[in-house]
Write a protein that holds these residues in place. Structure first.
Motif, mmCIF file in Angstrom:
data_model
loop_
_atom_site.group_PDB
_atom_site.id
_atom_site.type_symbol
_atom_site.label_atom_id
_atom_site.label_comp_id
_atom_site.label_asym_id
_atom_site.label_seq_id
_atom_site.Cartn_x
_atom_site.Cartn_y
_atom_site.Cartn_z
ATOM 1 N N HIS A 42 2.368 14.567 -1.785
ATOM 2 C CA HIS A 42 1.862 13.196 -1.798
ATOM 3 C C HIS A 42 0.652 13.064 -0.872
ATOM 4 C CE1 HIS A 42 1.805 8.864 -2.088
ATOM 5 N NE2 HIS A 42 1.968 8.739 -0.786
ATOM 6 N N ALA A 43 0.785 13.567 0.360
ATOM 7 C CA ALA A 43 -0.308 13.453 1.328
ATOM 8 C C ALA A 43 -1.543 14.216 0.864
ATOM 9 C CB ALA A 43 0.134 13.957 2.697
ATOM 10 N N SER A 44 -1.358 15.431 0.358
ATOM 11 C CA SER A 44 -2.510 16.232 -0.062
ATOM 12 C C SER A 44 -3.219 15.610 -1.268
ATOM 13 C CB SER A 44 -2.080 17.676 -0.367
ATOM 14 O OG SER A 44 -1.124 17.719 -1.394
ATOM 15 N N ARG A 45 -2.475 14.973 -2.164
ATOM 16 C CA ARG A 45 -3.108 14.310 -3.310
ATOM 17 C C ARG A 45 -3.977 13.143 -2.856
ATOM 18 N NH1 ARG A 45 1.954 14.084 -7.627
ATOM 19 N NH2 ARG A 45 1.739 16.208 -8.432
ATOM 20 N N LEU A 46 -3.469 12.361 -1.911
ATOM 21 C CA LEU A 46 -4.242 11.224 -1.417
ATOM 22 C C LEU A 46 -5.485 11.688 -0.663
ATOM 23 C CD1 LEU A 46 -1.391 8.827 -0.233
ATOM 24 C CD2 LEU A 46 -2.827 8.600 -2.269
ATOM 25 N N ILE A 47 -5.334 12.737 0.135
ATOM 26 C CA ILE A 47 -6.491 13.277 0.863
ATOM 27 C C ILE A 47 -7.534 13.787 -0.129
ATOM 28 C CG2 ILE A 47 -7.281 15.106 2.419
ATOM 29 C CD1 ILE A 47 -4.489 14.900 3.774
ATOM 30 N N ALA A 48 -7.079 14.524 -1.141
ATOM 31 C CA ALA A 48 -8.007 15.061 -2.141
ATOM 32 C C ALA A 48 -8.702 13.949 -2.911
ATOM 33 C CB ALA A 48 -7.248 15.973 -3.106
ATOM 34 N N GLU A 49 -7.981 12.861 -3.149
ATOM 35 C CA GLU A 49 -8.577 11.742 -3.874
ATOM 36 C C GLU A 49 -9.657 11.072 -3.022
ATOM 37 O OE1 GLU A 49 -7.180 7.539 -6.020
ATOM 38 O OE2 GLU A 49 -5.683 9.016 -5.373
ATOM 39 N N GLY A 50 -9.398 10.947 -1.715
ATOM 40 C CA GLY A 50 -10.364 10.302 -0.829
ATOM 41 C C GLY A 50 -11.469 11.217 -0.345
ATOM 42 N N ARG A 51 -11.151 12.537 -0.244
ATOM 43 C CA ARG A 51 -12.142 13.509 0.233
ATOM 44 C C ARG A 51 -12.032 14.789 -0.583
ATOM 45 N NH1 ARG A 51 -14.213 13.719 5.413
ATOM 46 N NH2 ARG A 51 -15.214 15.603 4.631
ATOM 47 N N PRO A 52 -12.604 14.814 -1.773
ATOM 48 C CA PRO A 52 -12.492 16.004 -2.615
ATOM 49 C C PRO A 52 -13.224 17.224 -2.059
ATOM 50 C CG PRO A 52 -13.973 14.376 -3.602
ATOM 51 C CD PRO A 52 -13.321 13.713 -2.446
ATOM 52 N N ASP A 53 -14.001 17.017 -0.973
ATOM 53 C CA ASP A 53 -14.779 18.116 -0.412
ATOM 54 C C ASP A 53 -14.029 18.889 0.669
ATOM 55 O OD1 ASP A 53 -14.953 15.659 1.071
ATOM 56 O OD2 ASP A 53 -16.486 16.598 2.332
ATOM 57 N N VAL A 54 -12.798 18.516 1.012
ATOM 58 C CA VAL A 54 -12.071 19.196 2.088
ATOM 59 C C VAL A 54 -10.853 19.921 1.533
ATOM 60 C CG1 VAL A 54 -12.843 17.477 3.774
ATOM 61 C CG2 VAL A 54 -10.607 17.195 2.654
ATOM 62 N N ASP A 55 -10.248 20.769 2.366
ATOM 63 C CA ASP A 55 -9.039 21.498 1.999
ATOM 64 C C ASP A 55 -7.840 20.575 2.220
ATOM 65 O OD1 ASP A 55 -6.883 23.196 1.677
ATOM 66 O OD2 ASP A 55 -7.756 24.849 2.826
ATOM 67 N N PRO A 78 0.796 -1.241 0.000
ATOM 68 C CA PRO A 78 0.000 0.000 0.000
ATOM 69 C C PRO A 78 0.826 1.287 0.000
ATOM 70 C CG PRO A 78 0.099 -0.882 2.213
ATOM 71 C CD PRO A 78 0.827 -1.880 1.343
ATOM 72 N N LEU A 79 2.135 1.206 0.282
ATOM 73 C CA LEU A 79 2.926 2.443 0.273
ATOM 74 C C LEU A 79 3.057 2.988 -1.137
ATOM 75 C CD1 LEU A 79 4.460 4.409 2.054
ATOM 76 C CD2 LEU A 79 6.493 2.965 1.816
ATOM 77 N N GLY A 80 3.275 2.097 -2.099
ATOM 78 C CA GLY A 80 3.384 2.508 -3.488
ATOM 79 C C GLY A 80 2.042 2.512 -4.194
ATOM 80 N N PRO A 81 2.026 2.809 -5.474
ATOM 81 C CA PRO A 81 0.770 2.900 -6.243
ATOM 82 C C PRO A 81 0.019 1.564 -6.275
ATOM 83 C CG PRO A 81 2.608 3.871 -7.446
ATOM 84 C CD PRO A 81 3.207 3.166 -6.283
ATOM 85 N N GLY A 82 -1.317 1.675 -6.357
ATOM 86 C CA GLY A 82 -2.132 0.480 -6.523
ATOM 87 C C GLY A 82 -3.110 0.204 -5.405
ATOM 88 N N ALA A 83 -2.985 0.920 -4.291
ATOM 89 C CA ALA A 83 -3.904 0.731 -3.165
ATOM 90 C C ALA A 83 -4.865 1.913 -3.082
ATOM 91 C CB ALA A 83 -3.127 0.585 -1.860
ATOM 92 N N ALA A 84 -5.896 1.751 -2.265
ATOM 93 C CA ALA A 84 -6.861 2.831 -2.046
ATOM 94 C C ALA A 84 -6.185 3.992 -1.309
ATOM 95 C CB ALA A 84 -8.040 2.307 -1.227
ATOM 96 N N PRO A 85 -6.694 5.222 -1.487
ATOM 97 C CA PRO A 85 -6.074 6.379 -0.842
ATOM 98 C C PRO A 85 -5.907 6.210 0.668
ATOM 99 C CG PRO A 85 -7.700 7.107 -2.428
ATOM 100 C CD PRO A 85 -7.819 5.622 -2.356
ATOM 101 N N VAL A 86 -6.910 5.666 1.355
ATOM 102 C CA VAL A 86 -6.809 5.530 2.804
ATOM 103 C C VAL A 86 -5.683 4.574 3.175
ATOM 104 C CG1 VAL A 86 -8.563 3.680 2.889
ATOM 105 C CG2 VAL A 86 -8.093 5.064 4.938
ATOM 106 N N GLU A 87 -5.538 3.481 2.434
ATOM 107 C CA GLU A 87 -4.477 2.521 2.732
ATOM 108 C C GLU A 87 -3.103 3.121 2.461
ATOM 109 O OE1 GLU A 87 -5.400 -0.803 0.298
ATOM 110 O OE2 GLU A 87 -7.135 -1.422 1.484
ATOM 111 N N ARG A 88 -2.981 3.855 1.365
ATOM 112 C CA ARG A 88 -1.698 4.471 1.030
ATOM 113 C C ARG A 88 -1.328 5.556 2.042
ATOM 114 N NH1 ARG A 88 -0.196 6.276 -4.734
ATOM 115 N NH2 ARG A 88 1.854 5.821 -3.812
ATOM 116 N N LEU A 89 -2.319 6.316 2.494
ATOM 117 C CA LEU A 89 -2.044 7.395 3.437
ATOM 118 C C LEU A 89 -1.635 6.844 4.797
ATOM 119 C CD1 LEU A 89 -2.028 10.450 3.199
ATOM 120 C CD2 LEU A 89 -4.372 10.493 4.082
#
Length: 201
Positions: free
Chosen positions: A142-155, A83-94
């Motif tokens: 990296h962190a902000s991209r994963l957060i945005a992918e999982g929660r596009p409604d937040v900053d 999950p650290l690298g590409p291929g997992a869900a945003p929550v798992e990668r984060l």
């Protein structure tokens, strides 16, 4: 001429590695504020001017050493398995990312503290703040991209700053210097699951 230039480059590379090894060893043995450029130069067997020529400043030296330590994590994030690298869900990668960051910080607690100390006590105000540090820039992006992918409604950008900023809070930093990264990783996991709205387990 070519042979001389090649020898000079080899000497410069050896000096660089000697300086980095000396700084790392001193940080294992002494508090960050006691690891000066003069002390590093003496331990590396080079002149103080060589350290300044190669790294620019004490801050530059600590940043370079941090960059060396962070390079492996960056490669795992961009090219490694999930999950650290590409291929997992945003929550798992984060969750995996913050666990890896916590472990890296724990292994290099004195180094991170030394870099912070160098930034705070620097004489030149022209040097870049933490937010311009290339390590921080990559981690935040990296962190902000994963957060945005999982929660596009937040900053996502601001939340990523807030999460990464906890690493520099003294109650957290002191635990990391003591090697207690698993507790921090678990707390990050709770925050990430709460933020992205997914139950653990």
């Amino acid at each position: 001429m070519f042979r001389m230039e090649r020898r000079e480059r080899a000497d410069a590379a050896r000096n660089r590695q000697a300086i980095l090894r000396a700084a790392e060893e001193l940080l294992r043995r002494y508090p960050p504020e006691e690891v000066s450029v003069e002390r590093v130069a003496a331990a590396a067997g080079v002149g103080k001017g060589t350290v300044f020529h190669r790294f620019g400043s004490r801050t530059g030296l600590m940043l370079e050493l941090m960059t060396e330590r962070a390079r492996e994590l960056e490669q795992a994030v961009t090219e490694g398995p999930p999950p650290l690298g590409p291929g997992a869900a945003p929550v798992e990668r984060l969750v995996a990312f913050f666990a890896a960051v916590a472990e890296l910080a724990a292994r290099n607690g004195n180094l991170m503290a030394a870099h912070e100390h160098a930034v705070v006590t620097r004489k030149s105000h022209a040097e870049q703040p933490r937010q311009a540090n290339p390590i921080y820039v990559f981690w935040h992006r990296h962190a902000s991209r994963l957060i945005a992918e999982g929660r596009p409604d937040v900053d996502a950008e601001q939340i990523a700053h807030m999460l990464l900023g906890t690493l520099h809070m003294e109650p957290i930093a002191s635990r990391l210097r003591a090697g207690e990264h698993e507790r921090l990783a678990a707390a990050f996991a709770d925050l990430v699951h709460g933020l992205l709205g997914t139950p653990k387990g």
